[in-house]
Design a protein around this motif. Structure first.
Motif, PDB file in Angstrom:
ATOM      1  N   THR A 127       0.841  -1.189   0.000  1.00 36.83           N
ATOM      2  CA  THR A 127       0.000   0.000   0.000  1.00 36.83           C
ATOM      3  C   THR A 127       0.879   1.243   0.000  1.00 36.83           C
ATOM      4  O   THR A 127       1.714   1.426   0.883  1.00 36.83           O
ATOM      5  CB  THR A 127      -0.916   0.016   1.234  1.00 36.83           C
ATOM      6  OG1 THR A 127      -1.771  -1.134   1.193  1.00 36.83           O
ATOM      7  CG2 THR A 127      -1.762   1.274   1.263  1.00 36.83           C
ATOM      8  N   LEU A 128       0.697   2.079  -0.998  1.00 34.20           N
ATOM      9  CA  LEU A 128       1.503   3.286  -1.122  1.00 34.20           C
ATOM     10  C   LEU A 128       1.080   4.320  -0.088  1.00 34.20           C
ATOM     11  O   LEU A 128      -0.102   4.616   0.073  1.00 34.20           O
ATOM     12  CB  LEU A 128       1.349   3.870  -2.533  1.00 34.20           C
ATOM     13  CG  LEU A 128       2.251   5.052  -2.875  1.00 34.20           C
ATOM     14  CD1 LEU A 128       3.699   4.611  -2.969  1.00 34.20           C
ATOM     15  CD2 LEU A 128       1.799   5.684  -4.195  1.00 34.20           C
ATOM     16  N   ASP A 129       2.069   4.874   0.627  1.00 38.80           N
ATOM     17  CA  ASP A 129       1.806   5.907   1.634  1.00 38.80           C
ATOM     18  C   ASP A 129       2.179   7.301   1.152  1.00 38.80           C
ATOM     19  O   ASP A 129       1.473   8.274   1.452  1.00 38.80           O
ATOM     20  CB  ASP A 129       2.598   5.611   2.908  1.00 38.80           C
ATOM     21  CG  ASP A 129       2.179   4.317   3.565  1.00 38.80           C
ATOM     22  OD1 ASP A 129       0.992   4.180   3.878  1.00 38.80           O
ATOM     23  OD2 ASP A 129       3.039   3.433   3.757  1.00 38.80           O
ATOM     24  N   LEU A 154       7.278   5.540  -0.400  1.00 36.56           N
ATOM     25  CA  LEU A 154       7.094   4.860   0.877  1.00 36.56           C
ATOM     26  C   LEU A 154       5.817   4.045   0.805  1.00 36.56           C
ATOM     27  O   LEU A 154       4.760   4.558   0.428  1.00 36.56           O
ATOM     28  CB  LEU A 154       6.998   5.885   2.016  1.00 36.56           C
ATOM     29  CG  LEU A 154       6.797   5.319   3.425  1.00 36.56           C
ATOM     30  CD1 LEU A 154       8.068   4.612   3.905  1.00 36.56           C
ATOM     31  CD2 LEU A 154       6.416   6.438   4.393  1.00 36.56           C
ATOM     32  N   ALA A 155       5.910   2.762   1.156  1.00 34.06           N
ATOM     33  CA  ALA A 155       4.745   1.876   1.126  1.00 34.06           C
ATOM     34  C   ALA A 155       4.814   0.933   2.320  1.00 34.06           C
ATOM     35  O   ALA A 155       5.845   0.830   2.988  1.00 34.06           O
ATOM     36  CB  ALA A 155       4.704   1.081  -0.188  1.00 34.06           C
ATOM     37  N   HIS A 156       3.710   0.241   2.591  1.00 36.54           N
ATOM     38  CA  HIS A 156       3.708  -0.683   3.721  1.00 36.54           C
ATOM     39  C   HIS A 156       2.894  -1.930   3.395  1.00 36.54           C
ATOM     40  O   HIS A 156       2.069  -1.942   2.470  1.00 36.54           O
ATOM     41  CB  HIS A 156       3.181  -0.020   4.994  1.00 36.54           C
ATOM     42  CG  HIS A 156       1.707   0.217   4.997  1.00 36.54           C
ATOM     43  ND1 HIS A 156       1.106   1.283   4.378  1.00 36.54           N
ATOM     44  CD2 HIS A 156       0.681  -0.496   5.557  1.00 36.54           C
ATOM     45  CE1 HIS A 156      -0.200   1.240   4.549  1.00 36.54           C
ATOM     46  NE2 HIS A 156      -0.494   0.159   5.260  1.00 36.54           N
ATOM     47  N   ARG A 157       3.136  -2.975   4.178  1.00 35.09           N
ATOM     48  CA  ARG A 157       2.342  -4.194   4.093  1.00 35.09           C
ATOM     49  C   ARG A 157       1.160  -4.059   5.045  1.00 35.09           C
ATOM     50  O   ARG A 157       1.335  -3.774   6.227  1.00 35.09           O
ATOM     51  CB  ARG A 157       3.189  -5.410   4.453  1.00 35.09           C
ATOM     52  CG  ARG A 157       2.383  -6.697   4.489  1.00 35.09           C
ATOM     53  CD  ARG A 157       3.229  -7.908   4.781  1.00 35.09           C
ATOM     54  NE  ARG A 157       2.374  -9.097   4.982  1.00 35.09           N
ATOM     55  CZ  ARG A 157       2.833 -10.319   5.177  1.00 35.09           C
ATOM     56  NH1 ARG A 157       4.135 -10.558   5.208  1.00 35.09           N
ATOM     57  NH2 ARG A 157       1.993 -11.327   5.358  1.00 35.09           N
ATOM     58  N   LEU A 158      -0.023  -4.287   4.524  1.00 33.35           N
ATOM     59  CA  LEU A 158      -1.215  -4.195   5.363  1.00 33.35           C
ATOM     60  C   LEU A 158      -1.237  -5.298   6.420  1.00 33.35           C
ATOM     61  O   LEU A 158      -0.629  -6.342   6.266  1.00 33.35           O
ATOM     62  CB  LEU A 158      -2.476  -4.317   4.514  1.00 33.35           C
ATOM     63  CG  LEU A 158      -2.837  -3.092   3.645  1.00 33.35           C
ATOM     64  CD1 LEU A 158      -4.018  -3.443   2.764  1.00 33.35           C
ATOM     65  CD2 LEU A 158      -3.150  -1.894   4.524  1.00 33.35           C
ATOM     66  N   GLY A 159      -1.993  -5.038   7.483  1.00 33.33           N
ATOM     67  CA  GLY A 159      -2.172  -6.037   8.535  1.00 33.33           C
ATOM     68  C   GLY A 159      -1.814  -5.475   9.879  1.00 33.33           C
ATOM     69  O   GLY A 159      -1.149  -4.453  10.002  1.00 33.33           O
TER      70      GLY A 159
END
Length: 231
Positions: A201-203, A222-227
């Motif tokens: 997910t792009l932040d 900057l992106a992250h893994r959901l959860g």
């Protein structure tokens, strides 16, 4: 890691991993001498690195962060100074040896971002500054899926890359040495698409215009893994 050096007559590499490894092994001493700390002290770059370190600590204070394409090791060292247990991974054994020599207290490993030697969901963050530029477009979704696999839920990835619209450069010489190295420059939108395709997910995105002798602008994603963050 790389700079703005470039050449014309781009060609495809049949084996980009081996070509990249061999090329950086060849230029490792000269490159490390030129870039003992290529991150620089620009306020924007420093702020982004500090923000990434804060996010990694929030995700899991004791979980490691992988600096992928760590080169001479200055980003790995800077993250550890910021209180993040970072280690470096680089395709070039010669570059890893120089990083270990420069930062003997830190961990550096030979490896490829196409297949990270880490357990699933084990990293609180991944940082790849100017290293994904050597990955051909067809291979990049698999690299980002590998990042997704290795990240803990809530873990972040920070990328930096030269920003250009579909430019492919093949270099046969650097520092007066023979190499065979490909560079793939992309737009921030293209990189964002590859990240989301991999399930990340792009932040945020930041575009920096060329400065000084730079031919191309820089971009950060900057992106992250959901959860939920694991305990």
């Amino acid at each position: 890691m790389t700079d703005d050096s470039h050449a014309n007559a781009p060609t495809d590499s049949a084996d980009f991993i081996e070509a990249t490894r061999s090329s950086y092994d060849t230029i490792a001493p000269a490159y490390s001498a030129e870039h003992p700390d290529g991150l620089g002290d620009g306020p924007l770059e420093s702020a982004l690195l500090t923000a990434f370190a804060d996010l990694a600590r929030t995700t899991a204070p004791d979980a490691p962060v992988a600096d992928v394409g760590s080169g001479p090791g200055y980003v790995t060292a800077r993250l550890n100074t910021l209180g993040v247990p970072a280690f470096g991974i680089d395709i070039s054994p010669h570059m890893v040896a120089l990083a270990r020599e420069a930062h003997p207290q830190l961990r550096f490993e030979v490896g490829s971002m196409t297949s990270l030697d880490v357990p699933d969901a084990s990293l609180s963050g991944i940082i790849a500054l100017y290293s994904t530029i050597h990955i051909p477009d067809p291979e990049l979704p698999g690299v980002f899926k590998e990042f997704h696999r290795a990240l803990r839920p809530g873990g972040h990835v920070l990328l930096a890359f030269q920003a250009s619209d579909g430019e492919h450069i093949h270099m046969t010489e650097r520092y007066g040495l023979d190499i065979s190295l490909d560079y793939y420059f992309r737009t921030p939108g293209e990189v964002a698409g590859f990240l989301t395709e991999a399930g990340l997910t792009l932040d945020a995105q930041v575009r920096v215009e060329p400065r000084g002798a730079q031919r191309l602008g820089r971009a950060f994603a900057l992106a992250h893994r959901l959860g939920e963050v694991a305990g």
